[in-house]
Design a protein around this motif. Structure first.
Motif, PDB file in Angstrom:
ATOM      1  N   SER A   1       0.835  -1.192   0.000  1.00  0.00           N
ATOM      2  CA  SER A   1       0.000   0.000   0.000  1.00  0.00           C
ATOM      3  C   SER A   1       0.873   1.246   0.000  1.00  0.00           C
TER       4      SER A   1
ATOM      5  N   ASN B   1       0.454   4.512   0.646  1.00  0.00           N
ATOM      6  CA  ASN B   1      -0.506   5.429   1.258  1.00  0.00           C
ATOM      7  C   ASN B   1      -0.109   6.890   1.069  1.00  0.00           C
TER       8      ASN B   1
ATOM      9  N   SER C   1      -5.274   1.822  -1.836  1.00  0.00           N
ATOM     10  CA  SER C   1      -4.434   1.915  -0.639  1.00  0.00           C
ATOM     11  C   SER C   1      -5.261   1.684   0.616  1.00  0.00           C
TER      12      SER C   1
ATOM     13  N   HIS D   1      -9.744   3.661  -1.325  1.00  0.00           N
ATOM     14  CA  HIS D   1      -9.083   3.536  -0.023  1.00  0.00           C
ATOM     15  C   HIS D   1      -9.993   2.802   0.970  1.00  0.00           C
TER      16      HIS D   1
ATOM     17  N   ALA E   1      -3.788  -2.974  -2.494  1.00  0.00           N
ATOM     18  CA  ALA E   1      -3.789  -3.153  -1.038  1.00  0.00           C
ATOM     19  C   ALA E   1      -4.330  -4.515  -0.630  1.00  0.00           C
TER      20      ALA E   1
END
Length: 515
Positions: A260, A262, A427, A451, A483
Motif C-alpha cells: 500500500s 498510502n 491503498s 481507499h 492493497a
C-alpha cells in the motif's frame, strides 16, 4: 545454541525436528531464540483444531466467548512488561512503538470482548429482517449468520507480532472459530510467547489457539473448504496464496492485506505555517519514523500545492532532523531499527531505486547512530525524497519502501491531486488536511472508492484525531486494488468473515424460533 521455541498444535506443545531458524536482535546482532516447524503433522493438527476446538467454541454463546476474551486481556496485561522486553530485543522498537503493537493488540481484544458481551446468549446472528415470500406473509425468508465450521489460519507479517495476532484472533474467537497463527519468522518470539501465556492460563478449550513457528510449508495443503485464511504481507506472496488449490478449487475464504503506497494530502488554500499545514508536517514526520516506517499504513507519498513544495520540504526535514536513531534501550533514542538484515537490504534497495527518480530532501545517512554499531545494527535514518514532476515519475506511485522513507510531490489543483493519489492503485489509508469542511468532505468522498479508510484532519480535531496510521477496531482496516482487496475490523463487521450467511425459508412459526 539458543532456546528452541515450541509450536503448539493439536492441543499440545510440539518441537520441530530440524535445527531451526535463528531469531536475532536487530541492533546487537545476537541470537535470541530459534524456531522450527519441520516434521509437524499439520493435517492431524488442523483436524484436531477444526473438530475438537471448533465444536467446543461453537457450543458457547457470544457472551460466553466474549468472557474468554476478557480473561485473555487480563493475562496479557499481567505479562505486559515481558512483552516489551521481547519486542525491544527481537524487533528493535523503542517503548512508544512497542506500545502501538502490544497495547494496541490488548485494546483491540478488549474492544471485541465488550462488543461480544452485548451480543448476549446467542449462537447465531440475524442478518436483516424476515421478508415475506408469500402474499399473506405465511412463508418468509430470514438470513442468518452462523459460525463457519473450520479453522482460521493467520499468516502474519513481521511488523506487528502482537497486534497482528489479536486484531484477527479477537473477532475469530468471538465468532466461535479456532485460530492457528503462523507469525513471520523474524519476529515470531512475541507472538509465540503471548499464545503460550494464554494456553498456559487454561482459558480456552484445547486447540482453540495454536501457533506454528518457522516455515509455512504445507499449511495451505491442510486447508478445507470451510476454513478461512487471513494473510498480511507482500503482494507477491499474496498472489502465490491465491493460486493454491485450496483457494482456487476448494473456495476456502481468504482475506489479504498487501502492499500500500498510502498518501497524505494537503488541500489547496492553505498557507505555510497554517494550522492545517503544520498538522500535515507533524503527521508526515511521525509516520515516517514511527516503528522505523515499518507500518502497512505509513505515509509513503505526501501531496502539497506546487507553491508550498519548498516550505513543506523544509518543515518536514526540520522535524526529521531532530529524530535520534539507534539502540532502543537508550532513553535518548526516538527511532529504533528495522527488524532484520534482510529488511535492511530491502529498504536500501528500494531507496536506491526511488533515488534514481527523485532528489533527496533529507538524507537519512546524516543521522549518526546512538549506542549502536553501524556495521551490525539494522538502523537507517529517515529519508525524505522529492519529485517535482509527479506525473512522469511512475516509480514513486508504484514502489513501497517498507521503512522510514516518503516522497514529497507537488500538484497543480485539486483535480490533479486526487488523480495523483489514485495512482497508488488502491491503498489502505489516505489522510486529508485542510480547514474548509466542504472541501474536506468532497475530497473524502472522491477518495473513498480507492481507499479502505480516509482520515480527515482539520484544526478542530488536532488534539483528538487518532492518527493517519493508527488502526482502530471501530473502523475498517483493508483496502482495494493493490492493497489486497481485504477487510478487517470495522466493529461488528469483522465477524462476517468468520460466519456463513444462509437464508432460511420457512413459515412464521419456524421463523419465530430463530429470533
Amino acid at each position: 545454541m539458543s532456546e528452541l521455541l515450541l509450536n503448539h498444535l493439536a492441543g499440545r506443545p510440539q518441537a520441530g525436528s530440524g535445527p531451526g531458524t535463528a531469531l536475532s536482535d536487530p541492533v546487537l546482532g545476537t541470537e535470541l531464540a530459534r524456531v522450527d516447524a519441520t516434521g509437524l503433522d499439520l493435517r492431524e493438527g488442523f483436524a484436531f483444531v477444526r473438530e475438537q476446538a471448533g465444536a467446543a467454541l461453537r457450543a458457547m454463546t457470544y457472551a460466553q466467548r466474549a468472557a474468554l476474551l476478557a480473561s485473555i486481556v487480563k493475562v496479557l496485561q499481567a505479562n505486559r512488561d515481558r512483552y516489551f522486553e521481547i519486542s525491544t530485543a527481537n524487533s528493535g522498537t523503542v517503548k512508544n512503538d512497542t506500545a502501538i503493537d502490544v497495547d494496541g493488540g490488548i485494546y483491540t481484544l478488549g474492544f471485541y470482548a465488550k462488543l461480544g458481551a452485548g451480543l448476549g446468549e446467542r449462537r447465531h446472528l440475524l442478518d436483516g429482517e424476515a421478508v415475506a415470500l408469500a402474499r399473506d406473509g405465511s412463508f418468509q425468508s430470514q438470513h442468518l449468520l452462523v459460525p463457519t465450521r473450520g479453522v482460521a489460519l493467520f499468516i502474519n507479517a513481521f511488523n506487528f507480532p502482537a497486534w497482528g495476532l489479536w486484531e484477527k484472533a479477537g473477532p475469530a474467537l468471538l465468532s466461535g472459530v479456532p485460530v492457528i497463527v503462523k507469525p513471520a519468522t523474524a519476529t515470531a518470539w512475541l507472538t509465540q510467547r503471548m499464545v503460550m501465556d494464554v494456553i498456559d492460563a487454561g482459558i480456552l478449550p484445547a486447540g482453540a489457539l495454536s501457533v506454528v513457528c518457522g516455515s509455512s510449508a504445507g499449511l495451505l495443503d491442510a486447508l478445507q473448504p470451510f476454513d478461512v485464511v487471513s494473510f498480511t504481507g507482500s503482494a507477491d506472496t499474496a498472489a502465490i496464496l491465491r493460486s493454491h488449490p485450496a483457494i482456487v478449487r476448494g473456495a476456502t475464504r481468504i482475506n489479504i492485506e498487501a502492499d500500500s503506497v498510502n498518501s497524505a494530502l494537503l488541500l489547496p488554500g492553505e498557507a505555510p505555517g497554517s494550522d492545517a499545514f503544520e498538522l500535515l508536517v507533524k503527521e508526515a514526520a511521525r509516520e515516517m519514523t514511527q516503528k522505523a516506517g515499518q507500518k502497512c499504513t505509513a505515509i509513503r507519498r505526501i501531496f502539497v500545492p506546487e507553491a508550498l513544495y519548498g516550505a513543506a520540504a523544509e518543515a518536514i526535514s526540520a522535524r526529521l532532523a531532530k529524530t535520534t536513531v539507534g539502540n532502543p534501550r537508550n532513553e535518548g533514542v526516538r527511532m529504533g531499527s528495522l527488524v532484520s538484515r534482510a529488511q535492511l537490504a530491502a529498504v536500501r534497495e528500494g531507496l536506491a531505486m526511488l533515488q534514481r527518480h527523485a532528489q533527496v530532501l533529507h538524507e537519512g545517512a546524516a543521522h549518526a547512530l546512538v549506542d549502536a554499531d553501524p556495521a551490525v545494527a539494522c538502523c537507517v535514518g529517515p529519508t525524505l525524497l522529492g519529485a517535482r514532476d509527479p506525473d512522469s515519475t511512475r516509480a514513486v506511485h508504484d514502489v513501497e519502501v517498507f521503512g522510514p522513507v516518503a516522497t514529497l510531490l507537488p500538484y497543480r489543483d485539486a483535480a490533479h491531486a486526487l488523480a495523483l493519489v489514485r495512482r497508488g492503485q488502491g491503498s489502505l489509508v489516505c489522510s486529508v488536511y485542510g480547514s474548509d469542511p466542504a472541501a474536506l468532505g468532497a475530497a473524502a468522498r472522491e477518495l473513498a472508492d480507492s481507499h479502505g479508510r480516509v482520515h480527515v484532519v482539520a484544526p478542530e480535531v488536532a488534539a483528538s484525531h487518532t492518527g493517519h496510521g493508527n488502526v482502530m477496531p471501530q473502523s475498517l482496516h483493508g483496502g482495494p486494488g493493490r492493497a489486497g482487496g481485504g477487510e478487517e475490523l470495522g466493529g461488528a463487521r469483522a465477524l462476517n468473515f468468520y460466519h456463513r450467511r444462509a437464508a432460511v425459508q420457512a413459515g412464521a412459526g419456524v421463523q419465530s424460533t430463530l429470533a
